[in-house]
Design a protein around this motif. Sequence first.
Motif, PDB file in Angstrom:
ATOM      1  N   SER A   3       9.118  48.128 -65.530  1.00 29.32           N
ATOM      2  CA  SER A   3       8.201  49.124 -64.988  1.00 29.32           C
ATOM      3  C   SER A   3       7.147  48.369 -64.214  1.00 29.32           C
ATOM      4  O   SER A   3       7.065  47.153 -64.267  1.00 29.32           O
ATOM      5  N   GLN A   6       1.810  51.611 -62.364  1.00 25.79           N
ATOM      6  CA  GLN A   6       0.992  51.849 -61.180  1.00 25.79           C
ATOM      7  C   GLN A   6      -0.453  52.145 -61.551  1.00 25.79           C
ATOM      8  O   GLN A   6      -0.729  52.814 -62.536  1.00 25.79           O
ATOM      9  N   PHE A 262       6.945  56.431 -57.102  1.00 26.47           N
ATOM     10  CA  PHE A 262       7.377  55.243 -57.837  1.00 26.47           C
ATOM     11  C   PHE A 262       8.674  54.711 -57.232  1.00 26.47           C
ATOM     12  O   PHE A 262       9.598  55.470 -56.928  1.00 26.47           O
ATOM     13  N   LEU A 377       5.485  54.101 -66.076  1.00 27.75           N
ATOM     14  CA  LEU A 377       5.284  53.905 -64.643  1.00 27.75           C
ATOM     15  C   LEU A 377       3.807  53.907 -64.269  1.00 27.75           C
ATOM     16  O   LEU A 377       3.407  53.288 -63.290  1.00 27.75           O
TER      17      LEU A 377
END
Length: 451
Positions: A3, A6, A262, A377
């Motif tokens: 991952s 973010q 993503f 994520l």
Amino acid sequence: MNSFNQTMTKERKVVQPPHPEPTVSGWYTAAGPKLALLPQEGDVACDCLVIGGGWMGLHAARRFAELNPQSSVVLVDAGRIGNNASGRCMGFVIDLAHNPRKRDFVEDIKGNKEELFVNLDGIAYIRSAVEEHGVDCDWDAQGKYHSAATAHGVEDLHRFSQALDKLGQNYSWVETPEIQAITGSKHYIKALHHPGTVLVQPAKYLQNATRRLPANVTVHENTPIVAVQFGAPKHICETPAGTIRASKVIICASGYLTKFGFFDNRAIPLYTFASMTRQLTESELSQVGNKRAYGLIPANSFGTTVRRTIDNRLFLRNVYSYATDFKTTTQDVMKARVQQQIAFDRRWPELSSIGFEASWGGLLTLAQNGGMVFGELAEKVYGAAFCNGTGVARGAAFGKAIADLASGRSSPVVDILKTRASPSKPYPRPVTAMGVRIVTAVRFRQAGAEV
């Protein structure tokens, strides 16, 4: 960990919803009563929102609800569950996929063992829905036949058998008279039977498993997410008729996960196509073999996959095409249908004039490096995507594992998936599209009579 976590922002992002399919899946039309349609409306709140009602999303919602019985879970799908990409597959719940053309397939013992372990976990979770919750799906644990119609197909079978030998897997060879008796077709010359696969009616499973979800799960179909704002204390996800405010979000939307911001531009979207006959009559059934139901996977991956189903239909799948912007057209479906009719003519020439009752396509998302999405994520935003094919058992395992992760739990499957490579960036889209079209055309021709 697979991952990139973010940095969280409160910016509103518009999300492109999936394109409507131009035709209805034959599995869906044959699956029986449909779910009561309940699109989302108004402003609602939940502890966990799961986006996508396919193999990953359905099992993520089930698992999260089981682990967190006091939490409210909302599951949304942009279309109808069972008529989505997951319900358009061929219904093979595969324990060990085969790819004899991959150079390191036989040698990659560790990778194959991990793949087998993950898929067996997915099969067990699906089986528990069938056995413990009464999910009707035409469950048939007979295994699969890897079938060959040519000498080069037989060579592919032998390469697959080498990997099975190294993994200590049981299998048996099926010689010409037996495979022709099983199928009623003189087209096949040899097969390998591998017992670990289960055959299901995918749309029937997805619909009935949705009906058996825990009581703390609310399901909304025809509910695409059209915009998101990820951030504390609640993530805000907009639908055409309202909003959903969620403490946690699990995105299980296949390649459409990239539309949420993503792994942008990492997906290689393909469509594969299938056609289904009407139910065969008693006299017609006598021409398609002495076994009530079976599943044939072609020795060459660009050949034709065949199912004879418990409800007396034939399904044939072949043809791959690059799916620009994740969509296909009626023209694409009808073009593929021509190739499926050719495959029908080759296998059952005395029967093939009945043609097909339905034809459809299904989205398949690949990564150039075979990588996948799995992990957190962004803060309290989780995702699993990129099955790279054979997505039934794999998808169920990925969905169960991402729900474990979102619940603060670990497992051997979670540990395996954390080590998987992330999807790499492919070549620029025009180059990738052209490359896929050239490769698929060449491989389709090379497959010859395996198609």
